[in-house]
Design a protein around this motif. Structure first.
Motif, mmCIF file in Angstrom:
data_model
loop_
_atom_site.group_PDB
_atom_site.id
_atom_site.type_symbol
_atom_site.label_atom_id
_atom_site.label_comp_id
_atom_site.label_asym_id
_atom_site.label_seq_id
_atom_site.Cartn_x
_atom_site.Cartn_y
_atom_site.Cartn_z
ATOM 1 N N GLY A 107 0.781 -1.236 0.000
ATOM 2 C CA GLY A 107 0.000 0.000 0.000
ATOM 3 C C GLY A 107 0.806 1.276 0.000
ATOM 4 N N SER A 108 2.124 1.177 -0.076
ATOM 5 C CA SER A 108 2.964 2.374 -0.040
ATOM 6 C C SER A 108 3.909 2.438 -1.231
ATOM 7 N N TYR A 109 4.132 3.673 -1.705
ATOM 8 C CA TYR A 109 5.150 3.918 -2.717
ATOM 9 C C TYR A 109 6.459 4.300 -2.011
ATOM 10 N N TYR A 110 7.541 3.823 -2.592
ATOM 11 C CA TYR A 110 8.884 4.168 -2.141
ATOM 12 C C TYR A 110 9.623 4.719 -3.355
ATOM 13 N N THR A 111 10.141 5.933 -3.249
ATOM 14 C CA THR A 111 10.777 6.600 -4.392
ATOM 15 C C THR A 111 12.034 7.309 -3.921
ATOM 16 N N TRP A 112 13.110 7.101 -4.649
ATOM 17 C CA TRP A 112 14.332 7.853 -4.336
ATOM 18 C C TRP A 112 15.213 7.970 -5.567
ATOM 19 N N PHE A 113 16.139 8.935 -5.528
ATOM 20 C CA PHE A 113 17.026 9.239 -6.630
ATOM 21 C C PHE A 113 18.472 9.072 -6.192
ATOM 22 N N ARG B 19 15.848 17.706 14.021
ATOM 23 C CA ARG B 19 14.858 16.989 13.216
ATOM 24 C C ARG B 19 14.339 17.931 12.143
ATOM 25 N N ILE B 20 14.386 17.465 10.915
ATOM 26 C CA ILE B 20 13.861 18.207 9.770
ATOM 27 C C ILE B 20 12.604 17.479 9.309
ATOM 28 N N THR B 21 11.505 18.222 9.180
ATOM 29 C CA THR B 21 10.239 17.564 8.893
ATOM 30 C C THR B 21 9.712 17.892 7.499
ATOM 31 N N CYS B 22 8.828 17.030 7.050
ATOM 32 C CA CYS B 22 8.217 17.119 5.723
ATOM 33 C C CYS B 22 6.771 16.666 5.880
ATOM 34 N N GLN B 23 5.826 17.553 5.582
ATOM 35 C CA GLN B 23 4.418 17.228 5.777
ATOM 36 C C GLN B 23 3.668 17.162 4.460
ATOM 37 N N GLY B 24 2.756 16.205 4.380
ATOM 38 C CA GLY B 24 1.919 16.108 3.194
ATOM 39 C C GLY B 24 0.949 14.949 3.338
ATOM 40 N N ASP B 25 -0.237 15.117 2.756
ATOM 41 C CA ASP B 25 -1.256 14.072 2.872
ATOM 42 C C ASP B 25 -0.775 12.743 2.307
ATOM 43 N N SER B 26 -0.001 12.796 1.226
ATOM 44 C CA SER B 26 0.433 11.553 0.585
ATOM 45 C C SER B 26 1.369 10.747 1.472
ATOM 46 N N LEU B 27 1.949 11.410 2.477
ATOM 47 C CA LEU B 27 2.872 10.706 3.360
ATOM 48 C C LEU B 27 2.150 9.792 4.349
ATOM 49 N N ARG B 28 0.831 9.888 4.383
ATOM 50 C CA ARG B 28 0.080 8.954 5.235
ATOM 51 C C ARG B 28 0.194 7.539 4.681
ATOM 52 N N ARG B 60 24.594 8.845 11.770
ATOM 53 C CA ARG B 60 23.884 9.887 12.523
ATOM 54 C C ARG B 60 22.643 10.370 11.780
ATOM 55 N N PHE B 61 22.494 9.965 10.513
ATOM 56 C CA PHE B 61 21.308 10.299 9.737
ATOM 57 C C PHE B 61 20.289 9.161 9.862
ATOM 58 N N SER B 62 19.044 9.513 10.173
ATOM 59 C CA SER B 62 17.988 8.501 10.244
ATOM 60 C C SER B 62 16.667 9.109 9.796
ATOM 61 N N GLY B 63 15.763 8.252 9.386
ATOM 62 C CA GLY B 63 14.466 8.707 8.904
ATOM 63 C C GLY B 63 13.329 8.024 9.639
ATOM 64 N N SER B 64 12.179 8.684 9.673
ATOM 65 C CA SER B 64 10.997 8.109 10.307
ATOM 66 C C SER B 64 9.751 8.726 9.698
ATOM 67 N N ARG B 65 8.613 8.172 10.058
ATOM 68 C CA ARG B 65 7.336 8.709 9.573
ATOM 69 C C ARG B 65 6.285 8.527 10.661
ATOM 70 N N SER B 66 5.452 9.546 10.814
ATOM 71 C CA SER B 66 4.328 9.469 11.737
ATOM 72 C C SER B 66 3.177 10.270 11.154
ATOM 73 N N GLY B 67 2.068 9.582 10.919
ATOM 74 C CA GLY B 67 0.927 10.264 10.309
ATOM 75 C C GLY B 67 1.288 10.830 8.956
ATOM 76 N N ASN B 68 1.072 12.137 8.777
ATOM 77 C CA ASN B 68 1.360 12.772 7.492
ATOM 78 C C ASN B 68 2.714 13.459 7.480
ATOM 79 N N THR B 69 3.575 13.101 8.431
ATOM 80 C CA THR B 69 4.866 13.779 8.559
ATOM 81 C C THR B 69 6.032 12.789 8.496
ATOM 82 N N ALA B 70 6.959 13.070 7.579
ATOM 83 C CA ALA B 70 8.225 12.343 7.524
ATOM 84 C C ALA B 70 9.287 13.205 8.171
ATOM 85 N N SER B 71 10.237 12.571 8.821
ATOM 86 C CA SER B 71 11.289 13.300 9.520
ATOM 87 C C SER B 71 12.658 12.751 9.178
#
Lengths: 126, 107
Positions: A107-113, B19-28, B60-71
């Motif tokens: 159910g998820s897209y994964y995209t990177w460059f 933490r640097i964030t990125c918000q968007g509906d598609s991130l759900r 030291r770089f890591s990523g995560s997601r919660s709801g409509n926000t990626a970090s």
């Protein structure tokens, strides 16, 4: 090590067509494992995805540019190209080519460059 | 306009966590990747998939997601981490979109 290198004119006149080529080394544009993309960055601004081509020749373009863009493959030279028509000053940007990874799972897209070419500045001016 | 929203600028003290964030509906439903761009250079991928780092990217770089926000989290920021950071994903139509970018300053 995979490397991409853009080439093409640095200056194009308004209303003319831009033609850029991306030469790929260390991977094959025919492999089918990746998509081959063009991305641009207006001076001092963020990134804008232009579109991609797959090894089969299928393409997908940013709807905002679709009417003016064609991306093609030359498998014999391991290259892919961008043509953009009806240029205006608003098309002045650094143009990057990049290898795109893209898949859909659970159910998820994964995209990177990765990687990106070094970029080439295209100025639209008379 | 981007469908992924990032803070234009963030600062962090040397050695601290940011933490640097990125918000968007598609991130759900979709996952974001992150790239780093230093002045005059091409972007470099730093996080992809759910939370993977390409070879050569420090842990030291890591990523995560919660709801409509990626970090994107940098734990123990270094001077060389000062750069612009962009998130990437697909919007609801399937088009690839980038966030507007976040300029990270390391104090």
């Amino acid at each position: 090590q995979v490397q991409l290198q853009e080439s093409g004119p640095g200056l194009v006149k308004p209303s003319e067509t831009l033609s850029l080529t991306c030469t790929v080394s260390g991977d094959s544009v025919s492999s089918g494992a990746y998509y081959w993309s063009w991305i641009r960055q207006h001076p001092g601004k963020g990134l804008e995805w232009i579109g991609y081509i797959y090894h089969s020749g299928s393409t997908y373009y940013n709807p905002s540019l679709r009417s003016r863009v064609i991306i093609s493959l030359d498998t014999s030279k391991n290259q892919f190209s961008l043509k953009m028509t009806s240029l205006t000053a608003a098309d002045t940007a650094v143009y990057y080519c990049a290898r795109e990874s893209d898949y859909y799972s659970s159910g998820s897209y994964y995209t990177w460059f990765d990687p990106w070419g070094q970029g080439t500045l295209v100025t639209v001016s008379s | 306009s981007s469908e992924l929203t990032q803070d234009p600028a963030v600062s962090v003290a040397l050695g601290q966590t940011v933490r640097i964030t990125c918000q968007g509906d598609s991130l759900r439903s979709n996952y974001a990747s992150w790239c780093q761009q230093k002045p005059g250079q091409a972007p470099v991928l730093v996080i992809y998939d759910k939370n993977n780092r390409p070879s050569g990217i420090p842990d030291r770089f890591s990523g995560s997601r919660s709801g409509n926000t990626a970090s994107l989290t940098i734990t123990g920021a270094q001077a060389e981490d000062e750069a612009d950071y962009y998130c990437t994903s697909r919007d609801r139509s399937g088009t690839v979109v980038f966030g507007g970018g976040t300029k990270l300053t390391v104090l």
